[in-house]
Design a protein around this motif. Sequence first.
Motif, mmCIF file in Angstrom:
data_model
loop_
_atom_site.group_PDB
_atom_site.id
_atom_site.type_symbol
_atom_site.label_atom_id
_atom_site.label_comp_id
_atom_site.label_asym_id
_atom_site.label_seq_id
_atom_site.Cartn_x
_atom_site.Cartn_y
_atom_site.Cartn_z
ATOM 1 N N GLU A 252 0.805 -1.218 0.000
ATOM 2 C CA GLU A 252 0.000 0.000 0.000
ATOM 3 C C GLU A 252 0.836 1.265 0.000
ATOM 4 O OE1 GLU A 252 -3.241 0.453 2.656
ATOM 5 O OE2 GLU A 252 -3.959 -1.597 2.378
ATOM 6 N N GLY A 253 2.148 1.138 0.228
ATOM 7 C CA GLY A 253 2.953 2.341 0.292
ATOM 8 C C GLY A 253 4.426 2.038 0.412
ATOM 9 N N LYS A 254 5.199 3.119 0.576
ATOM 10 C CA LYS A 254 6.659 2.991 0.586
ATOM 11 C C LYS A 254 7.258 4.115 1.426
ATOM 12 C CE LYS A 254 10.561 2.172 -2.540
ATOM 13 N NZ LYS A 254 10.921 0.924 -1.822
ATOM 14 N N TRP A 255 8.426 3.849 1.984
ATOM 15 C CA TRP A 255 9.163 4.848 2.762
ATOM 16 C C TRP A 255 9.948 5.787 1.853
ATOM 17 C CZ3 TRP A 255 11.942 3.167 7.827
ATOM 18 C CH2 TRP A 255 11.056 2.458 8.646
ATOM 19 N N GLY A 256 10.272 6.936 2.408
ATOM 20 C CA GLY A 256 11.172 7.872 1.762
ATOM 21 C C GLY A 256 11.664 8.881 2.778
ATOM 22 N N ASN A 257 12.654 9.684 2.408
ATOM 23 C CA ASN A 257 13.176 10.665 3.358
ATOM 24 C C ASN A 257 13.210 12.081 2.802
ATOM 25 O OD1 ASN A 257 15.283 10.392 1.579
ATOM 26 N ND2 ASN A 257 16.672 9.379 3.026
ATOM 27 N N ASP A 258 12.421 12.332 1.734
ATOM 28 C CA ASP A 258 12.327 13.696 1.226
ATOM 29 C C ASP A 258 10.996 13.872 0.497
ATOM 30 O OD1 ASP A 258 12.670 12.453 -1.274
ATOM 31 O OD2 ASP A 258 14.804 12.943 -1.363
ATOM 32 N N GLU A 259 10.693 15.124 0.182
ATOM 33 C CA GLU A 259 9.413 15.426 -0.445
ATOM 34 C C GLU A 259 9.264 14.812 -1.838
ATOM 35 O OE1 GLU A 259 5.613 17.676 -0.290
ATOM 36 O OE2 GLU A 259 6.939 16.517 0.999
ATOM 37 N N PRO A 260 10.305 14.817 -2.680
ATOM 38 C CA PRO A 260 10.133 14.169 -3.986
ATOM 39 C C PRO A 260 9.742 12.697 -3.892
ATOM 40 C CG PRO A 260 12.068 15.580 -4.018
ATOM 41 C CD PRO A 260 11.605 15.542 -2.598
ATOM 42 N N SER A 261 10.329 11.977 -2.945
ATOM 43 C CA SER A 261 9.967 10.562 -2.815
ATOM 44 C C SER A 261 8.538 10.406 -2.295
ATOM 45 C CB SER A 261 10.951 9.833 -1.903
ATOM 46 O OG SER A 261 10.942 10.341 -0.590
ATOM 47 N N MET A 262 8.080 11.338 -1.451
ATOM 48 C CA MET A 262 6.693 11.287 -0.972
ATOM 49 C C MET A 262 5.718 11.534 -2.119
ATOM 50 S SD MET A 262 6.870 10.576 2.297
ATOM 51 C CE MET A 262 8.094 9.430 1.622
ATOM 52 N N LEU A 263 6.050 12.480 -2.986
ATOM 53 C CA LEU A 263 5.197 12.747 -4.146
ATOM 54 C C LEU A 263 5.123 11.532 -5.064
ATOM 55 C CD1 LEU A 263 6.438 16.371 -4.886
ATOM 56 C CD2 LEU A 263 4.075 15.737 -4.312
ATOM 57 N N LEU A 264 6.288 10.900 -5.287
ATOM 58 C CA LEU A 264 6.319 9.711 -6.136
ATOM 59 C C LEU A 264 5.507 8.571 -5.527
ATOM 60 C CD1 LEU A 264 9.984 9.420 -7.468
ATOM 61 C CD2 LEU A 264 7.891 9.545 -8.838
ATOM 62 N N ALA A 265 5.688 8.345 -4.227
ATOM 63 C CA ALA A 265 4.962 7.263 -3.569
ATOM 64 C C ALA A 265 3.459 7.498 -3.625
ATOM 65 C CB ALA A 265 5.428 7.119 -2.118
#
Length: 329
Positions: A252-265
Motif C-alpha cells: 500500500e505504500g513505501k518509505w522515503g526521506n524527502d518530499e520528492p519521494s513522498m510525491l512519487l509514492a
Amino acid sequence: MSFRAITQAVPRLNRSQLFVLANKPETFESAASSVADVVMFEIEDAVPPDQKAQARQNVIEALNDFDWGEKSMSMRINGLDTPYMYRDLVDILEAPTERLDLVLIPKAGNAADIYAVDVLVSQIEEAMGRKNRLGFQIMIETAQGMANIDEIAAASSRNDSLHLGENDYAASVRARMKVVGGANPDYHILTDADEDGTRKRHWGDMWHYAISRLVVAARANGLRPVDGPFLDPADTEGFRAAAMRAAVLGCEGKWGNDEPSMLLANEVFSPSVDDVAQARRVLRAAEDAASVGGGAATLDGKPVFMPQIRQAQALVAQADMIESKKTHS
C-alpha cells in the motif's frame, strides 16, 4: 471464506511514510507541510545514544507545536535488546500529548517481541487515561522475523501494518545488495543463445520473495503491507520502479526521506481516475442487481463476480480517503 473472520486494521492512508530524524528538529516544519501520509520520527539506529533523550523531548514538542493535519504520526522506538526502548515509550506516552498514532517496532523476531511492547503500552495508556489507542507498525528486517512473520502479524490487536526493512534484512540473510531496495545486476537469467550465439540477460527482482511474503502475512491478518526505503536519492526512476513493483505485489505504500519521494509514492500507490470510475461502475452494477432480487450482476454484458466487487470496494474506500485528505489539507 474461512470460518475465522479477519479483523481489518484501522483505516488509514499509508502510501508514503516520511523518515524524520528526531535529533534534527530543524526538519520538522518541512515534514509537517509535506504531502506524506505518515510521518515517522526516528529514535532508533540513526540517533546516537547520547542524543536519544533529547530526541524524545524533540518529538514531544513537535507533536504539540506543529499542525500535522490529517497525517498519521509514528515513532520508531529502539530495539527490545537495548536499554533505550522502555524510555522511548514511557517518556512519549506519559507526555501531555495524544497526537502520536503509531509506534514502529524494529527488528521484530517473534510474537513475544510484540507482546512485550503491548504490555508496556497498555499499562501506560491505562495509567495515563489515554484516549487515542496506539497502533503498531512492525518492521520485518531479520531472517528470524521473516521466518516467524505469521505469528508476528497476529500477535496483537494493535497491529496496523508490516514494513520490510531491506537494509537490515539483506545483512541478516547475507544477501548481496547493491542499492537498498534496488536491483542487483547479478540477479538475472540468461536466454538461450540465438543464431549468432548471443545470449540476453534479464534482471530479476531480488526482493520479490520478501515483499510477497510480507504481503501475504499482512493481508491474512487484516494489516497493511508497506515497502521500505530505496536509498539512492539521485535515482528517481529507480525509486518509481521499486515502488511500482511493490504496488503490483500488493503493498500500500513505501518509505522515503524527502518530499520528492513522498510525491512519487503518493502517485504510484494512488488509484488512477479511470480505475476509480470503473470501480464505482462495478459497485453500481452490484447495487442494481441487489435491488431487483439479488441476481448476478452484469457490467458491459459480462458477469461481475464477488472478487471484483471486493476489489472495487477497497479501491473506492482508498479513493475516498485520499479525497478527504485533499479536502482537509
